[in-house]
Write a protein that holds these residues in place. Structure first.
Motif, mmCIF file in Angstrom:
data_model
loop_
_atom_site.group_PDB
_atom_site.id
_atom_site.type_symbol
_atom_site.label_atom_id
_atom_site.label_comp_id
_atom_site.label_asym_id
_atom_site.label_seq_id
_atom_site.Cartn_x
_atom_site.Cartn_y
_atom_site.Cartn_z
ATOM 1 N N ILE A 1 0.837 -1.204 0.000
ATOM 2 C CA ILE A 1 0.000 0.000 0.000
ATOM 3 C C ILE A 1 0.870 1.251 0.000
ATOM 4 O O ILE A 1 0.613 2.202 -0.745
ATOM 5 C CB ILE A 1 -0.957 -0.009 1.210
ATOM 6 N N ALA A 2 1.918 1.254 0.825
ATOM 7 C CA ALA A 2 2.804 2.422 0.899
ATOM 8 C C ALA A 2 3.529 2.645 -0.419
ATOM 9 O O ALA A 2 3.694 3.789 -0.853
ATOM 10 C CB ALA A 2 3.809 2.238 2.032
ATOM 11 N N ALA A 3 3.958 1.577 -1.079
ATOM 12 C CA ALA A 3 4.640 1.709 -2.367
ATOM 13 C C ALA A 3 3.686 2.259 -3.420
ATOM 14 O O ALA A 3 4.074 3.088 -4.254
ATOM 15 C CB ALA A 3 5.202 0.366 -2.805
ATOM 16 N N GLN A 4 2.431 1.821 -3.374
ATOM 17 C CA GLN A 4 1.433 2.316 -4.321
ATOM 18 C C GLN A 4 1.162 3.800 -4.082
ATOM 19 O O GLN A 4 1.082 4.584 -5.022
ATOM 20 C CB GLN A 4 0.148 1.504 -4.173
ATOM 21 N N GLU A 5 1.041 4.207 -2.824
ATOM 22 C CA GLU A 5 0.830 5.615 -2.489
ATOM 23 C C GLU A 5 2.031 6.463 -2.914
ATOM 24 O O GLU A 5 1.871 7.563 -3.422
ATOM 25 C CB GLU A 5 0.595 5.787 -0.986
ATOM 26 N N ARG A 6 3.227 5.923 -2.702
ATOM 27 C CA ARG A 6 4.448 6.651 -3.060
ATOM 28 C C ARG A 6 4.558 6.828 -4.565
ATOM 29 O O ARG A 6 5.000 7.869 -5.047
ATOM 30 C CB ARG A 6 5.656 5.912 -2.499
ATOM 31 N N SER A 7 4.141 5.823 -5.329
ATOM 32 C CA SER A 7 4.259 5.913 -6.785
ATOM 33 C C SER A 7 3.306 6.963 -7.355
ATOM 34 O O SER A 7 3.561 7.499 -8.427
ATOM 35 C CB SER A 7 4.001 4.558 -7.428
ATOM 36 N N LYS A 8 2.217 7.276 -6.651
ATOM 37 C CA LYS A 8 1.288 8.304 -7.123
ATOM 38 C C LYS A 8 1.933 9.686 -7.110
ATOM 39 O O LYS A 8 1.527 10.569 -7.854
ATOM 40 C CB LYS A 8 0.036 8.334 -6.242
ATOM 41 N N ALA A 9 2.936 9.880 -6.271
ATOM 42 C CA ALA A 9 3.589 11.179 -6.156
ATOM 43 C C ALA A 9 4.473 11.481 -7.363
ATOM 44 O O ALA A 9 4.804 12.634 -7.612
ATOM 45 C CB ALA A 9 4.430 11.237 -4.886
ATOM 46 N N PHE A 10 4.861 10.453 -8.097
ATOM 47 C CA PHE A 10 5.730 10.648 -9.255
ATOM 48 C C PHE A 10 4.881 10.740 -10.513
ATOM 49 O O PHE A 10 4.096 9.843 -10.817
ATOM 50 C CB PHE A 10 6.734 9.494 -9.374
ATOM 51 N N LYS A 11 5.041 11.821 -11.253
ATOM 52 C CA LYS A 11 4.269 12.017 -12.481
ATOM 53 C C LYS A 11 5.008 11.390 -13.643
ATOM 54 O O LYS A 11 6.226 11.479 -13.752
ATOM 55 C CB LYS A 11 4.058 13.507 -12.729
ATOM 56 N N ARG A 12 4.242 10.788 -14.538
ATOM 57 C CA ARG A 12 4.837 10.203 -15.737
ATOM 58 C C ARG A 12 5.167 11.304 -16.724
ATOM 59 O O ARG A 12 4.456 12.297 -16.849
ATOM 60 C CB ARG A 12 3.869 9.198 -16.374
ATOM 61 N N ARG A 13 6.255 11.117 -17.433
ATOM 62 C CA ARG A 13 6.654 12.087 -18.461
ATOM 63 C C ARG A 13 5.736 11.952 -19.675
ATOM 64 O O ARG A 13 5.242 10.878 -19.976
ATOM 65 C CB ARG A 13 8.079 11.839 -18.896
ATOM 66 N N ALA A 14 5.557 13.038 -20.367
ATOM 67 C CA ALA A 14 4.755 13.005 -21.584
ATOM 68 C C ALA A 14 5.451 12.135 -22.624
ATOM 69 O O ALA A 14 6.646 12.244 -22.848
ATOM 70 C CB ALA A 14 4.556 14.415 -22.121
ATOM 71 N N GLY A 15 4.694 11.254 -23.240
ATOM 72 C CA GLY A 15 5.264 10.384 -24.257
ATOM 73 C C GLY A 15 5.853 9.103 -23.718
ATOM 74 O O GLY A 15 6.225 8.222 -24.477
ATOM 75 N N ALA A 16 5.940 8.946 -22.393
ATOM 76 C CA ALA A 16 6.477 7.714 -21.809
ATOM 77 C C ALA A 16 5.384 6.660 -21.817
ATOM 78 O O ALA A 16 4.240 6.930 -21.524
ATOM 79 C CB ALA A 16 6.970 7.965 -20.393
ATOM 80 N N THR A 17 5.769 5.443 -22.179
ATOM 81 C CA THR A 17 4.800 4.363 -22.176
ATOM 82 C C THR A 17 5.120 3.411 -21.057
ATOM 83 O O THR A 17 6.275 3.230 -20.678
ATOM 84 C CB THR A 17 4.832 3.584 -23.521
#
Length: 154
Positions: A135-151
């Protein structure tokens, strides 16, 4: 030169866990071990000299790996009554330790803290914190935005 005089074996270097659960466990265990070192240094009245490798450019313009000192945040604190509490952090946030959302362990005094940290290390290695870590890893990953064009790789 021949292989006859050499002792051969099947040993391989120990690598980091390949799965996400194993990496999260290893991260928490390493953090708790560092807290144990910090507590030992605190009880002995000295500062912990923790370092991490970083790359810097030297005077000749070459990238070299050097060890940089880091500040280790203390995860125990005293409440107004003088009772010591300990928090386990995943990243910068406290890790909830149960379904009710408790984030700290009531220790009592600093003398009892090494045993509590040891119990938490054993629990993390046994996989008792896997649900909370996921759960903590999932919450932490939400804080990082994906770059435009990244798949996203499947």
């Amino acid at each position: 030169m021949s292989l006859k005089g050499l002792k051969l074996g099947k040993a391989a270097p120990v690598s980091a866990p390949a799965d996400a659960k194993g990496r999260a466990r290893a991260k928490v265990v390493a953090h708790l071990e560092q807290q144990k070192q910090l507590l030992t240094a605190h009880l002995e009245g000295r500062a912990l000299e923790a370092t991490r490798p970083v790359y810097r450019t030297n005077d000749a313009g070459e990238r070299v790996r050097v060890m940089q000192p880091v500040h280790v945040r203390r995860d125990w604190f005293e409440d107004s009554a003088g009772t010591v509490h300990f928090m386990v952090r995943y990243g910068a946030k406290p890790l909830p330790l149960d379904k009710a959302g408790s984030t700290s362990v009531e220790v009592g005094s600093l003398d009892q803290l090494p045993g509590v940290i040891g119990a938490l290390i054993a629990a993390a290695r046994a996989g008792e914190l896997d649900a909370q870590l996921a759960i903590a890893a999932q919450e932490r990953s939400k804080a990082f935005k994906r770059r435009a064009g990244a798949t996203k790789a499947a």
